[in-house]
Design an enzyme around this catalytic site. Structure first.
Site, PDB file in Angstrom:
ATOM      1  N   LYS A   1      -0.040   3.286  -3.716  1.00  0.00           N
ATOM      2  CA  LYS A   1       0.416   2.434  -2.621  1.00  0.00           C
ATOM      3  C   LYS A   1      -0.812   1.711  -2.110  1.00  0.00           C
ATOM      4  O   LYS A   1      -1.785   2.348  -1.688  1.00  0.00           O
ATOM      5  CB  LYS A   1       1.064   3.256  -1.496  1.00  0.00           C
TER       6      LYS A   1
ATOM      7  N   SER B   1       2.418  -0.317  -5.766  1.00  0.00           N
ATOM      8  CA  SER B   1       3.323  -0.946  -4.809  1.00  0.00           C
ATOM      9  C   SER B   1       2.516  -1.345  -3.588  1.00  0.00           C
ATOM     10  O   SER B   1       1.845  -0.514  -2.985  1.00  0.00           O
ATOM     11  CB  SER B   1       4.438   0.033  -4.426  1.00  0.00           C
TER      12      SER B   1
END
Length: 368
Positions: free
Chosen positions: A161, A231
């Site tokens: 992330k 992401s």
């Protein structure tokens, strides 16, 4: 080391009733949770605040259970929320718990293992650069060691992330006389994912570190990782890193494998990933093996040519809908049709994550 994995549906970005039930019935011990990966129902772009909403909800719940602050939760648990549940993709979260046990294994077979880590917070001007990539590289190595995975070939999924640029962050850099990689906030997501993924590739010896320079990122697509899944989100400035693979030192009751999709409709790659954990899909997973399947994690993206199997698509020419949203819907539908379940994890934007237009697909399953 023993890892347990649980998946629960979500009726909204704040809905953690599934996790609450697992905790209250004693199935999940809060202080054993090391990672939570969620698919939320926002647009998956810069202004997708469902990711932050879910992250806040998770921190609030765990801070109550653990008796600590939100920041302490962040130090103890890696939280990754990926926005965008287009098509039939069903919002859900996957929880990973880890505990050290003294039980001796009776064989040398490798079982599921996990290691989590995080980089320091990045400066806006570092996002999407080689500095970014090398920070991920160093921390992936550390996470792999924490997972007790000795061989890079045993790593089958690395979830990152990573941060993105906003107008405020760009202005902050410029006030200090610094230049950011792009002033397009949406493109900054791609640069961040790309740098993160090349960091994974360097850590796992998939690319030569000396060949990665700033101009490589989101430009030279010959360099990529076959197991990275990055992401980008507005809710953080560091990188959350979750390394998953198989280790001889794990006594978990599950395993992980992977394959690589060459395009969004590469169903054979999905079947190969399933086969890597002993699940046959001819043409789709049967009822018994569905019970073994824990989750599928995949990346999705439109090829820069706009073509799929040499056929023209409109994914890159539809100004109303970002191409990552189309790609997520397609890849999820392909996987769902094979496993007979739309509640799988598909993340959009696969820069340097698999070949151009494709992406890694990883499968976690109980041992037969």
């Amino acid at each position: 080391m023993k890892i347990e994995i649980y998946k629960f549906p979500m009726n909204g970005p704040e809905d953690l009733s599934g996790l609450r039930s697992l905790v209250e019935d004693g199935t999940v011990i809060p202080n054993e949770i090391v990672a939570i990966i969620a698919k939320t129902e926002g647009n998956g772009n810069v202004n997708d605040f469902t990711r932050g909403y879910t992250t806040f909800a998770i921190k609030s719940m765990l801070s109550n259970y653990l008796g600590c602050t939100h920041s302490n939760v962040s130090e103890r648990v890696s939280i990754v929320c990926s926005g965008g549940c287009e098509g039939v993709m069903s919002p859900h979260a996957t929880v990973f718990t880890k505990k050290n046990v003294n039980e001796n294994k009776v064989s040398d077979d490798k079982r599921f293992a996990i290691g989590v880590n995080k980089t320091r917070e990045l400066l806006p001007e570092e996002i999407g650069t080689c500095i970014h990539a090398k920070l991920v590289y160093q921390n992936v190595k550390e996470a792999m060691a924490l997972a007790l995975i000795e061989n890079v070939k045993d790593v089958h999924y690395v979830q990152i992330k990573c941060p993105l640029l906003t107008s405020g962050r760009i202005n902050d850099a410029e006030r200090r006389g610094k230049q950011v990689v792009t002033k397009d906030t949406l493109k900054s997501m791609a640069f961040s994912r790309g740098a993160s993924s090349l960091g994974v590739a360097m850590a796992l010896n998939e690319v030569d570190e000396d060949k990665i320079v700033d101009s490589t990122i989101c430009n030279d697509w010959s360099h990529f990782s076959s197991v990275a899944s990055a992401s980008a989100g507005i809710e953080l400035m560091n990188n959350e890193i979750i390394v998953m693979g198989n280790s001889k030192k794990s006594i978990s009751n599950c395993i992980i494998g992977h394959s690589v999709m060459n395009d969004p409709i590469d169903s054979m790659a999905v079947r190969n990933a399933l086969q890597s954990v002993g699940i046959n899909a001819n043409p789709k997973v049967d009822i018994d093996d569905q019970k073994r399947l824990i989750n599928v994690f995949a990346k999705a993206e439109a090829h820069t040519s706009g073509l799929v199997k040499n056929r023209r698509t409109t994914m890159l020419t539809d100004s109303d809908i970002n191409s990552t949203r189309y790609a997520r819907a397609v890849v999820n539908a392909v996987i769902a049709s094979i496993v007979d379940d739309p509640m799988v994890y598909v993340s959009g934007g696969s820069e340097h994550q698999g070949p151009l237009g494709g992406g890694p697909v990883s499968v976690i399953a109980y041992i037969a």
